[in-house]
Design a protein around this motif. Structure first.
Motif, mmCIF file in Angstrom:
data_model
loop_
_atom_site.group_PDB
_atom_site.id
_atom_site.type_symbol
_atom_site.label_atom_id
_atom_site.label_comp_id
_atom_site.label_asym_id
_atom_site.label_seq_id
_atom_site.Cartn_x
_atom_site.Cartn_y
_atom_site.Cartn_z
ATOM 1 N N ASN A 10 0.691 -7.298 6.458
ATOM 2 C CA ASN A 10 2.094 -7.290 6.047
ATOM 3 C C ASN A 10 2.957 -7.614 7.266
ATOM 4 O O ASN A 10 3.024 -6.835 8.202
ATOM 5 C CB ASN A 10 2.464 -5.930 5.461
ATOM 6 C CG ASN A 10 3.805 -5.944 4.783
ATOM 7 O OD1 ASN A 10 4.582 -6.876 4.936
ATOM 8 N ND2 ASN A 10 4.070 -4.904 4.026
ATOM 9 N N ILE A 31 3.466 -11.712 3.519
ATOM 10 C CA ILE A 31 2.072 -11.284 3.619
ATOM 11 C C ILE A 31 1.266 -12.444 4.198
ATOM 12 O O ILE A 31 1.397 -13.581 3.747
ATOM 13 C CB ILE A 31 1.505 -10.901 2.233
ATOM 14 C CG1 ILE A 31 2.339 -9.805 1.575
ATOM 15 C CG2 ILE A 31 0.041 -10.507 2.318
ATOM 16 C CD1 ILE A 31 2.279 -8.477 2.263
ATOM 17 N N GLN A 86 9.362 -9.880 1.204
ATOM 18 C CA GLN A 86 8.153 -9.465 1.902
ATOM 19 C C GLN A 86 7.326 -10.684 2.297
ATOM 20 O O GLN A 86 7.270 -11.674 1.559
ATOM 21 C CB GLN A 86 7.334 -8.530 1.025
ATOM 22 C CG GLN A 86 8.104 -7.270 0.692
ATOM 23 C CD GLN A 86 7.201 -6.130 0.323
ATOM 24 O OE1 GLN A 86 5.992 -6.186 0.475
ATOM 25 N NE2 GLN A 86 7.792 -5.055 -0.140
ATOM 26 N N THR A 118 6.278 -8.200 7.085
ATOM 27 C CA THR A 118 7.673 -7.950 6.755
ATOM 28 C C THR A 118 8.340 -7.217 7.910
ATOM 29 O O THR A 118 7.799 -6.234 8.417
ATOM 30 C CB THR A 118 7.767 -7.099 5.472
ATOM 31 O OG1 THR A 118 6.998 -7.734 4.450
ATOM 32 C CG2 THR A 118 9.201 -6.942 5.022
#
Length: 114
Positions: free
Chosen positions: A62, A41, A39, A64
């Motif tokens: 986010n 951020i 991920q 991702t």
């Protein structure tokens, strides 16, 4: 939990391994692995004081990729297809069936090669 991940070098900030006491600034990219997804951020702003969990999304974004979440869904579906959740270990019969699956030779197998 996050401190342990930092100590194991699983968290990076702007491509550099982060220690638990590392300060972050706006526009920093934090990368970590959670649920088999890497991920990403981005820090948008730093709050003046502590905030509740509902307000955290104001200060982060986010980044991702959606493909990572699609890949996670495929992994979940493939695990459910193999064995339903909560059914436990394979039984002795299941294990024997798995062992014999590759050992079965059709009767007309030799005729095809002669």
């Amino acid at each position: 939990m996050v401190t342990d991940a930092c100590k194991k070098n699983h968290v990076t900030v702007n491509g550099q391994i982060a220690k638990p006491s590392r300060e972050v600034y706006p526009t920093d990219k934090i990368t970590f692995r959670k649920d088999q997804i890497t991920q990403i951020i981005t820090v948008l702003d730093i709050p003046e004081s502590r905030v509740g969990a509902k307000l955290v999304d104001i200060y982060r974004r986010n980044d991702t990729p959606d493909e990572a979440f699609a890949h996670l869904e495929l992994l979940k579906l493939s695990k459910e297809h193999y064995r339903k959740t909560g059914t436990g270990r394979p039984t002795k019969k299941d294990r024997r069936d798995i062992d014999e699956y590759g050992n079965e030779i059709p009767e007309d197998f030799e005729e095809d090669f002669l």
